[in-house]
Design a protein around this motif. Structure first.
Motif, PDB file in Angstrom:
ATOM      1  N   MET A   1       0.835  -1.194   0.000  1.00 47.70           N
ATOM      2  CA  MET A   1       0.000   0.000   0.000  1.00 47.70           C
ATOM      3  C   MET A   1       0.872   1.246   0.000  1.00 47.70           C
ATOM      4  O   MET A   1       0.642   2.195  -0.760  1.00 47.70           O
ATOM      5  N   VAL A   2       1.905   1.253   0.823  1.00 43.12           N
ATOM      6  CA  VAL A   2       2.820   2.399   0.901  1.00 43.12           C
ATOM      7  C   VAL A   2       3.538   2.598  -0.425  1.00 43.12           C
ATOM      8  O   VAL A   2       3.741   3.729  -0.881  1.00 43.12           O
ATOM      9  N   ALA A   7      -0.042   6.570  -6.714  1.00 41.98           N
ATOM     10  CA  ALA A   7      -0.957   6.238  -7.816  1.00 41.98           C
ATOM     11  C   ALA A   7      -2.366   6.734  -7.550  1.00 41.98           C
ATOM     12  O   ALA A   7      -3.130   6.982  -8.488  1.00 41.98           O
ATOM     13  N   LEU A   8      -2.722   6.910  -6.266  1.00 40.83           N
ATOM     14  CA  LEU A   8      -4.081   7.337  -5.933  1.00 40.83           C
ATOM     15  C   LEU A   8      -4.357   8.764  -6.404  1.00 40.83           C
ATOM     16  O   LEU A   8      -5.518   9.161  -6.529  1.00 40.83           O
ATOM     17  N   GLY A   9      -3.305   9.539  -6.664  1.00 41.25           N
ATOM     18  CA  GLY A   9      -3.490  10.907  -7.143  1.00 41.25           C
ATOM     19  C   GLY A   9      -3.438  11.035  -8.651  1.00 41.25           C
ATOM     20  O   GLY A   9      -3.527  12.148  -9.180  1.00 41.25           O
ATOM     21  N   SER A 118       4.311  -0.689 -10.885  1.00 44.80           N
ATOM     22  CA  SER A 118       3.685   0.583 -11.260  1.00 44.80           C
ATOM     23  C   SER A 118       3.068   0.523 -12.644  1.00 44.80           C
ATOM     24  O   SER A 118       2.077   1.214 -12.918  1.00 44.80           O
ATOM     25  N   GLU A 119       3.642  -0.277 -13.539  1.00 43.69           N
ATOM     26  CA  GLU A 119       3.130  -0.369 -14.904  1.00 43.69           C
ATOM     27  C   GLU A 119       1.720  -0.949 -14.929  1.00 43.69           C
ATOM     28  O   GLU A 119       0.982  -0.751 -15.896  1.00 43.69           O
ATOM     29  N   TRP A 373       7.749   5.114  -6.308  1.00 40.79           N
ATOM     30  CA  TRP A 373       6.928   6.329  -6.245  1.00 40.79           C
ATOM     31  C   TRP A 373       7.117   7.167  -7.505  1.00 40.79           C
ATOM     32  O   TRP A 373       6.163   7.699  -8.059  1.00 40.79           O
ATOM     33  N   SER A 374       8.372   7.281  -7.937  1.00 42.85           N
ATOM     34  CA  SER A 374       8.658   8.079  -9.135  1.00 42.85           C
ATOM     35  C   SER A 374       7.952   7.508 -10.350  1.00 42.85           C
ATOM     36  O   SER A 374       7.370   8.247 -11.155  1.00 42.85           O
TER      37      SER A 374
END
Length: 526
Positions: A1-2, A7-9, A118-119, A373-374
């Motif tokens: 989750m962290v 991605a939530l934004g 992330s993809e 994150w990036s």
């Protein structure tokens, strides 16, 4: 989750709008029959001719739209939860296949925070892959249990069919399930277990392909290529996906990959086979109880580059989100080998230092977070994604097309045209730049030259309204009235009431009703 909070934004990118936000088939239950019986990108807000039939993925889009609407934070939150579920189910599967609990937890943690995730997580379309893996891992759990009977075979069939209905990659999954069944559990019943796994998953493949045929969908056929090309493509994809998993510094949603030479491809695939065999032999001696997890991981890793070689041969590029499969295979194999390797490495070390070494996966996971994150933030919107791609892979032809897209958005056709030309020269087999080039020719009074380019684009992407408008304008400007009639007959059933079609039909009627021009009584002698 962290790892995936950024991605939530994010907003909507690439095909998120056509599949979700602007998809008319998600609005009510009336759209469900079309979603469940049509190719995914046909039943969308911008129909495109692709052979991707994914009814369960389409159903998931429908359910998520009904429950969450077009609210980007909630839709991205669903993707984060799905990735969490895949990571948890992977840990359970790794342990069930024979790895230790500590190794399963450590490998699952690294999988969960890896930037490759992330993809899929930061891009709404990634849920298709994650949905398939939830069912595929469920099938692996079934075959890793005790004796496999009729009930287990039925469960394997249902789980594999569901995975295939989420994404076509899982048509290649039966060998993975057979490997798990063959190596897990009592050796005496291993052949029977493998047969049940193969029959159940093979029946799912047959049922899925039979359903496609019964619905009259676009045939799912491999691209025409020689055995040498397939060999080179498989090695090329393996090298790229392996790099994505081990050094994820230039991930991209579209990476052009020139095929490696034949000799290099043979060497890569041979070394891969030898390394896999050496690991198998070592584990068989040192930790035979871990063998099933290792072999399944190697099988997943192999299926990843073999299956996606077809994508490279068809399109000339692949998406780095395919490395999710590679990472999952490496997680399975790595978890199996972790405990024996740690045991060997800790010999001669103090007990205190060995205990501290157990924290290494957590330290590595925390150190990875900024990179993840990036990458999540790169999917914020289309412009951010395109700009990141250009910065990370400036020489990739797909980055040239990305420059054209940015120029078209901000400065118009004349600014985009040079980039479109360079892309078309680098990728003549692709039709992606055809609209840009055709629209530029039309704008500069060269309608007849524009027609073939625009026709090529509209054939593959009939749902893109600007290309339909440009094609009809080019045909009318060049006086090809019969061709206008043919195209309208093709397009009107799928896009009734579309403004450009209504206008073109009215203009066609006006021109055909107009009296022919009188001949010039005094023609120019020249």
């Amino acid at each position: 989750m962290v790892a995936h909070l950024p991605a939530l934004g994010n907003g909507f990118t690439t095909d998120d709008r056509s599949l979700l936000v602007d998809n008319p088939f998600l609005r009510s239950a009336r759209g469900l029959p079309t979603l469940l019986s049509s190719e995914m990108f046909i039943a969308s807000g911008e129909p495109t001719l692709t052979p991707y039939y994914r009814p369960l993925s389409s159903l998931l889009y429908w359910l998520s739209y009904q429950g969450l609407g077009a609210r980007a934070p909630l839709q991205h939150g669903l993707n984060v939860v799905m990735h969490m579920a895949v990571a948890w189910l992977l840990v359970v599967t790794v342990e069930r296949l024979g790895a230790s609990r500590a190794a399963a937890a450590a490998s699952g943690l690294l999988f969960a925070v890896h930037p490759v995730g992330s993809e899929l997580v930061a891009y709404l379309g990634g849920r298709q892959d994650m949905l398939g893996w939830l069912f595929a891992l469920a099938a692996l759990l079934v075959v890793s249990r005790g004796a496999l009977g009729l009930r287990a075979g039925l469960l394997v069939f249902l789980a594999t069919f569901a995975a295939i209905s989420s994404r076509e990659f899982f048509l290649f999954f039966p060998p993975v399930l057979a490997t798990a069944a063959l190596l897990r559990g009592a050796r005496a019943g291993s052949a029977r277990r493998a047969a049940v796994a193969l029959l159940g998953s093979g029946a799912a493949v047959a049922a899925a392909t039979g359903l496609r045929r019964a619905l009259g969908l676009i045939p799912l056929v491999p691209p025409p290529a020689s055995p040498s090309s397939w060999l080179r493509a498989a090695a090329t994809v393996e090298l790229r996906l392996l790099r994505d998993a081990l050094a994820p510094t230039d991930l991209s949603h579209a990476s052009t990959l020139p095929l490696v030479p034949g000799s290099a491809a043979l060497a890569v695939l041979t070394l891969t086979a030898l390394a896999a065999a050496a690991g198998f032999a070592w584990l068989r001696r040192s930790a035979p109880e871990r063998l099933a997890a290792y072999a399944v991981g190697v099988a997943v890793f192999g299926v990843a580059f073999i299956a996606h070689a077809a994508v490279l041969l068809r399109f000339g590029y692949i998406s780095d989100r395919y490395a999710y499969v590679t990472l999952l295979g490496l997680t399975l194999a790595g978890a199996a080998a972790a405990s024996p390797i740690a045991r060997e490495a800790s010999r001669g070390l103090s007990a205190r230092f060995a205990r501290r070494m157990r924290l290494a996966p957590l330290v590595l996971a925390v150190a990875t977070l900024p990179l993840t994150w990036s990458r999540d933030l790169a999917w914020k919107d289309d412009e951010t994604l395109i700009s990141t791609m250009i910065a990370d892979r400036p020489d990739d032809p797909e980055s040239e097309f990305a420059r054209a897209s940015l120029a078209l958005e901000h400065a118009g056709l004349d600014a985009a045209h040079p980039h479109c030309l360079r892309y078309a020269e680098a990728r003549p087999e692709s039709d992606k730049a055809a609209f840009c080039l055709g629209a530029w020719l039309l704008a500069h009074g060269r309608a007849r030259e524009a027609v073939p380019l625009l026709e090529r684009y509209v054939r593959g992407r009939p749902g893109f309204a600007p290309s339909r408008r440009a094609l009809l304008a080019a045909l009318l400007a060049s006086g090809q009235l019969d061709a206008v009639d043919r195209w309208l007959a093709l397009l009107e059933p799928d896009f009734p009431g579309a403004s450009e079609l209504v206008e073109a039909r009215a203009e066609l009627a006006r021109r055909r009703a107009a009296p022919p021009a009188a001949p010039d009584r005094h023609p120019d002698p020249r």
